[in-house]
Scaffold this active site. Structure first.
Site, PDB file in Angstrom:
ATOM      1  N   GLY A 223      55.709  56.627   3.813  1.00 39.08           N
ATOM      2  CA  GLY A 223      54.557  57.290   4.517  1.00 39.08           C
ATOM      3  C   GLY A 223      53.215  56.627   4.046  1.00 39.08           C
ATOM      4  O   GLY A 223      53.100  55.604   3.466  1.00 39.08           O
ATOM      5  N   GLY A 224      52.325  57.217   4.555  1.00 39.22           N
ATOM      6  CA  GLY A 224      50.789  56.559   4.411  1.00 39.22           C
ATOM      7  C   GLY A 224      50.442  56.663   2.835  1.00 39.22           C
ATOM      8  O   GLY A 224      49.569  55.653   2.612  1.00 39.22           O
ATOM      9  N   MET A 225      50.980  57.419   2.076  1.00 34.53           N
ATOM     10  CA  MET A 225      50.835  57.447   0.657  1.00 34.53           C
ATOM     11  C   MET A 225      51.511  56.601  -0.249  1.00 34.53           C
ATOM     12  O   MET A 225      51.152  55.983  -0.976  1.00 34.53           O
ATOM     13  CB  MET A 225      50.644  58.790   0.264  1.00 34.53           C
ATOM     14  CG  MET A 225      49.704  59.886   0.817  1.00 34.53           C
ATOM     15  SD  MET A 225      47.927  59.305   0.562  1.00 34.53           S
ATOM     16  CE  MET A 225      47.238  60.417   1.167  1.00 34.53           C
ATOM     17  N   GLY A 226      52.841  56.483   0.182  1.00 30.99           N
ATOM     18  CA  GLY A 226      53.855  55.830  -0.655  1.00 30.99           C
ATOM     19  C   GLY A 226      55.011  55.606  -0.169  1.00 30.99           C
ATOM     20  O   GLY A 226      55.462  55.887   1.070  1.00 30.99           O
TER      21      GLY A 226
ATOM     22  N   LYS B  15      59.559  58.636  -6.348  1.00 34.10           N
ATOM     23  CA  LYS B  15      58.524  58.820  -5.368  1.00 34.10           C
ATOM     24  C   LYS B  15      57.118  57.785  -5.977  1.00 34.10           C
ATOM     25  O   LYS B  15      56.810  58.162  -7.238  1.00 34.10           O
ATOM     26  CB  LYS B  15      58.098  59.934  -5.199  1.00 34.10           C
ATOM     27  CG  LYS B  15      56.824  60.178  -4.035  1.00 34.10           C
ATOM     28  CD  LYS B  15      56.552  61.486  -3.828  1.00 34.10           C
ATOM     29  CE  LYS B  15      55.321  61.705  -2.764  1.00 34.10           C
ATOM     30  NZ  LYS B  15      54.813  63.164  -2.475  1.00 34.10           N
TER      31      LYS B  15
ATOM     32  N   VAL C 278      59.393  56.359  -1.214  1.00 36.05           N
ATOM     33  CA  VAL C 278      60.638  56.999  -1.850  1.00 36.05           C
ATOM     34  C   VAL C 278      61.706  56.297  -2.096  1.00 36.05           C
ATOM     35  O   VAL C 278      62.129  55.756  -1.234  1.00 36.05           O
ATOM     36  CB  VAL C 278      60.948  58.532  -1.397  1.00 36.05           C
ATOM     37  CG1 VAL C 278      62.023  59.113  -2.444  1.00 36.05           C
ATOM     38  CG2 VAL C 278      59.687  59.563  -1.161  1.00 36.05           C
TER      39      VAL C 278
ATOM     40  N   ASP D 133      53.530  74.189   1.882  1.00 38.45           N
ATOM     41  CA  ASP D 133      53.834  73.224   2.774  1.00 38.45           C
ATOM     42  C   ASP D 133      55.377  73.333   3.241  1.00 38.45           C
ATOM     43  O   ASP D 133      56.207  72.503   3.172  1.00 38.45           O
ATOM     44  CB  ASP D 133      53.744  71.796   2.463  1.00 38.45           C
ATOM     45  CG  ASP D 133      53.831  70.645   3.738  1.00 38.45           C
ATOM     46  OD1 ASP D 133      53.773  71.130   4.670  1.00 38.45           O
ATOM     47  OD2 ASP D 133      53.879  69.618   3.404  1.00 38.45           O
TER      48      ASP D 133
END
Length: 700
Positions: free
Chosen positions: A24-27, A43, A29, A137
């Site tokens: 994803g945009g952050m990292g 992660k 897995v 979430d």
């Protein structure tokens, strides 16, 4: 899911990286495997984001939040640290599809399965909320269906229950259509928001369609706030279960326990995850993981070929969303054993009792201190805490420090703590303290090795502990219990008292009761299992905290009055009625100390002794003859009773024999800081805090 590419790490800590689960945009897995062949979902933050301080804080929080929930309803955090500047979190690998994948592959779940899902997720929310958290979430992609039932993952934007919201109006913190109206509007978010998300999840599981739809994100969020959920494709029998969860008013939504009860899952509901197409999907993913991480015959894996890797990935399991958590590192410190594998207490070596007849000291002369360390404490240090073979104080450089009771040498320190929150000895095995971030942290008393942490404690002040829990005051002035066996929040209650006033509350815990002495002059007692108020004594002190001491169930209370009550029931056993103040003056009883059958206490600076059972004055050679500070402690150690008498500039320690056949007395005129002193005693020594000097004195 993809094979490793150029730039992907080969190893993260103890985990050999085998494949990419998602990105994803952050990292990303990865599928990782440790040296014993156990799989994990690892992660990791993208390299270009590793030094972003804000993302660092969010990544730390994600690891802490997930670790705080220790029930079987969430993916357990196995490890977290930084590797070559890249922070990562490893969680247990959950073999099974996400709810999103399951519904996409097999269509809506049938009614029995939805009921089983509702009960399981309600239990997960109960565990999360019991830890003092709000997930914030919950959505189909964050729910993994395993052979043992649904598990919740990704605590990337989880927050403490009483924490401020992360967003402002117009910002979208979660997947549109699953966040509660108050979350969309940027208002304070509590546990009912997770219940709303659960309702939206159940609509999707039962119908295959979202509860709220729109042409774009803003339209979906408008429907969440102002529209009605689309339940027409939900079986009628399930609408009474799901509909209340989606109420606009948070207070109108049911509690997780009520949802679980109303769901009424079928008998042996766990079987729904082990039969039918869904079970086949779970099994296929488990087989794929097995092929990926083992060789024929079950031997340890060697480097995996690209072809075999792709074969394994085809049946791999989705475990953790990669984009939502933010990042930085959380270095888990500790010994090789687990955080709840606590070593036995290390007893303090006895200093030995001095005997003039043996020449240990000369009658009429004072023995030298055992040791003394100037500048050993910070100016804001609370009273010293004797815990086994160490004495804990506020450290001059910040945090807390533990010194050997034998020679005063520093044994260990914890700079990340705040001494203003006090510290507690947990059965002389652990020292509990407040972290600078409000977490509750523990250390092995003798060595300082970090043990379990409760990140969601939101602690401001530690009160007391018993065998089951640590009791504390939260940052917003509530009382909270944190379990010693799992670091989970057991309960949180508000009380009718300002526990964080200038003099701050103190507590003790025994016989299922948490006794609080409150700055408003009252004694407040709570049930340690529930936090329910059991009894209260009001107006016990004038503008100060009462003082208490406990002997079995007999609680002695001093302040404006001197009395004894049953700690369990609050029923008065006796009250000292023969001592009344002069006209127009307030009578103040000092700190009570219990020893054997006697209660020692000062009355307006005059030291007295009482029969503990009856409250009647007792004969004692020094009764009424010795003055002491009514606000200071009385300590029994060796064969003597230790008290402190101070004036405006200095003070001394009086030591009086408890033996009626021996009228030995000592007077140490060594207190130089009458505004900042305290004494504690254990193992044939008395430890004196005098300003920033720490001294150990011998006993007779």
């Amino acid at each position: 899911m993809k094979p490793l590419e150029s730039g992907d790490p080969i190893r993260l800590g103890p985990y050999r990286v085998l494949a990419v689960l998602g990105a994803g945009g952050m990292g990303k897995v990865y599928v990782g495997q440790d040296g014993e062949g156990r799989a994990a979902a690892v992660k990791v933050l993208h390299p270009h984001l590793s030094h972003d301080a804000n993302l660092a804080q969010r990544f730390v929080r994600e690891a802490q939040m997930a670790r705080a929930v220790t029930g079987g309803s969430v993916a357990r955090v196995l490890d977290a640290r930084t590797e070559g500047g890249r922070p990562w979190i490893a969680t247990e690998f959950l073999t099974g599809p996400t709810l999103a994948d399951a519904v996409a592959s097999h269509g809506p779940l049938d009614e029995p399965t939805v009921r089983a899902l509702a009960a399981a997720l309600a239990g997960a929310l109960r565990d999360i909320h019991a830890a003092g958290l709000v997930h914030r979430d919950l959505k189909p992609a964050n729910i993994v269906l395993t052979a043992t039932g649904p598990r919740v993952i990704d605590f990337g934007i989880a927050r403490p229950e009483h924490g401020l919201t992360l967003t402002t109006t117009g910002q979208v913190p979660v997947t549109p259509g699953y966040g509660a109206p108050e979350q969309v509007l940027g208002q304070r978010v509590g546990p009912p928001a997770d219940v709303f998300s659960l309702g939206a999840v159940l609509v999707y599981a039962a119908s295959g369609r979202p509860a709220y739809e729109g042409a774009h994100v803003a339209a979906v969020q408008y429907e969440v706030v102002h529209g009605e959920p689309r339940l027409e494709h939900v079986p009628p029998a399930l609408r009474p279960l799901i509909g209340p969860c989606l109420a606009k008013d948070p207070t109108a939504r049911p509690l997780p326990e009520q949802i679980a009860a109303y769901a009424a899952p079928p008998r042996n509901a766990g079987r729904v995850w082990r039969q039918g197409p869904l079970a086949g999907d779970i099994t296929a993913r488990a087989d794929g993981l097995h092929r990926l991480t083992t060789l024929p015959g079950g031997v340890a894996p060697r480097p995996v070929s690209r072809r075999r890797l792709l074969t394994g990935l085809a049946a791999g399991g989705a475990v953790l969303a990669a984009g939502g958590g933010g990042a930085a590192w959380w270095v888990l410190r500790g010994e090789p054993d687990g955080p709840f594998d606590i070593p036995p207490a290390v007893p303090a070596p006895k200093a030995g009792i001095l005997d003039a007849a043996k020449g240990d000291y000369v009658l009429g002369e004072l023995p030298d201190p055992l040791w003394s360390v100037p500048g050993a404490l910070s100016k804001e240090s609370p009273a010293p805490l004797l815990a086994g073979d160490v004495v804990v104080t506020g450290a001059p450089g910040g945090g807390i420090a533990a010194r050997s009771v034998v020679d005063g040498a520093v044994r260990w320190s914890a700079p990340g703590t705040t001494p203003r929150g006090r510290y507690l000895s947990l059965s002389d095995r652990l020292v509990a303290a407040v972290g600078r971030d409000g977490s509750l942290v523990t250390f092995v008393a003798s060595t300082g090795a970090p043990k379990w942490t409760a990140p969601a404690a939101e602690a401001s002040l530690l009160l007391a502990s018993d065998d089951e829990a640590v009791y504390l005051v939260t940052e917003d002035g509530k009382v909270r219990a944190v379990g010693r066996s799992d670091a989970r929040v057991r309960w949180t209650v508000g009380v009718d008292a300002d526990l964080l006033a200038e003099s701050r509350a103190r507590g003790l815990a025994a016989h299922g009761r948490l006794v609080l002495t409150v700055p408003d002059g009252s004694v407040l007692t709570l049930d340690t299992k529930t936090g329910r108020t059991v009894w209260r004594l009001r107006d016990q002190a004038e503008g100060a905290r009462p003082k208490v001491a406990l002997s079995d169930r007999l609680l002695c209370v001093s302040g404006k009055y001197l009395s004894a009550v049953d700690v369990v029931t609050g029923k008065q056993v006796w009250r000292a009625e023969n001592f009344k103040p002069p006209e127009g003056q307030v009578f103040f009883w000092g700190s009570p100390t219990l020893h054997g059958e006697h209660l020692y206490v000062s009355a307006r600076e005059v030291l007295l002794r009482f029969d503990l059972r009856t409250g009647r004055p007792s004969d004692w050679p020094y009764a009424g003859l010795v003055q002491c500070d009514p606000h200071g402690p009385l300590v029994v150690q060796g064969n003597g009773l230790w008290s402190v008498a101070v004036n405006r500039t200095e003070g001394g320690i009086n030591v009086l024999s408890l033996d009626p056949e021996n009228e030995t007395t000592w007077v140490f005129r060594i207190v130089r800081n009458p505004e900042a002193y305290w004494i504690e005693g254990d193992a044939d020594r008395v430890v004196l805090m005098d300003g920033t000097t720490l001294t150990a004195l011998p006993v007779f």
